[in-house]
Design an enzyme around this catalytic site. Sequence first.
Site, PDB file in Angstrom:
ATOM      1  N   SER A 108      -1.069 -37.132 -28.144  1.00 53.06           N
ATOM      2  CA  SER A 108      -2.267 -37.496 -27.773  1.00 53.06           C
ATOM      3  C   SER A 108      -2.697 -38.345 -29.002  1.00 53.06           C
ATOM      4  O   SER A 108      -2.305 -39.556 -29.282  1.00 53.06           O
ATOM      5  CB  SER A 108      -3.378 -36.475 -27.425  1.00 53.06           C
ATOM      6  N   GLU A 206       1.808 -42.304 -21.702  1.00 51.36           N
ATOM      7  CA  GLU A 206       1.118 -41.550 -21.023  1.00 51.36           C
ATOM      8  C   GLU A 206      -0.249 -41.716 -21.283  1.00 51.36           C
ATOM      9  O   GLU A 206      -0.313 -42.356 -22.086  1.00 51.36           O
ATOM     10  CB  GLU A 206       1.757 -39.918 -21.523  1.00 51.36           C
ATOM     11  N   HIS A 276      -0.320 -35.196 -21.226  1.00 53.96           N
ATOM     12  CA  HIS A 276      -1.529 -34.245 -21.009  1.00 53.96           C
ATOM     13  C   HIS A 276      -1.195 -33.587 -19.505  1.00 53.96           C
ATOM     14  O   HIS A 276      -2.209 -32.833 -18.974  1.00 53.96           O
ATOM     15  CB  HIS A 276      -2.825 -35.244 -20.918  1.00 53.96           C
TER      16      HIS A 276
END
Length: 308
Positions: A108, A206, A276
Amino acid sequence: MKASPLQKGDKVGVIAPASPPNVENFNKALPFLKELGLEPVIGKHLYEKNGYLAGKDEERLADLHDMFRDPEIKGIICACGGVGTGRIVSDLDFGLIGRNPKIFWGYSDITFLHTAIFQQTGLVTFHGPMLSSDIGLDSVPEWTKKSFDQLFGTEDVIYPESLSTIETLVEGKADGAVVGGNLTLLVNSLGTTHEIDTKGKLFFIEEIDEEPYKVDRMLNQLKMAGKLSDASGIIIGDFKNCDPVKRDRSLSLDEVINHHIIPAGKPTLKGFMIGHSSPSFAIPFGAHGFMDTQDLSFRIESGLRKGS
């Protein structure tokens, strides 16, 4: 450059270089490290709060440096992502990191750190599930837990065909160092000293909680910056909750991805539970990877050093 595998009994540093962790989830996750046979050492400022940040920039930076500096700490695991690594990345002591190669694990917002560390030092890091964000949830898939096995061995990392349905967007074979991560953070790197370098590399992306029109903007910027055409191949991970909400009329996420990715003409596979997602599959960042659309395979060399 690769770190050594962990051994049972090793100490691992736990830090929050971005936002503060959910304390309840974090406390539920800590026993998992002990179940792995590891001894967690909590960063001095992990519980600090400064708005949406886990303490002041210099405090989060100090925790990261302290863990790389301490010879007893054999690996570093991020409690969570959030916001804020871009504020500290230019002050990282890359000389210190290069002299003390260790496992560094997270994803992330941690994308910015993965990119900078690999490009400045050559150290292979790990894009993998985190404590508060993933392990501390009420239900944790076995594949998420199993990803942590990569900490202890030097076998190739092979994405399991049973984990998700993989689709081909552009046919072909490709290989190269695996780089990438969260789409927002990758775009944030453009025009900086730590701009993502995709030339000759397998580029994975992502995202979470971004509507198609925002994904469209970001992919278009990567395209115009040459990051898609530079890549040897493209791996598309999970785009969680990236559905149209705000606008009455919208392109679908698939339409947006196809519009930008397919014309790049690079071998592309889509549908990986990387990011995620739940389960969340860990991959070494910077290790050499191989993809083949004929058998829908994605394999990466171990992110850890073999031998003594």
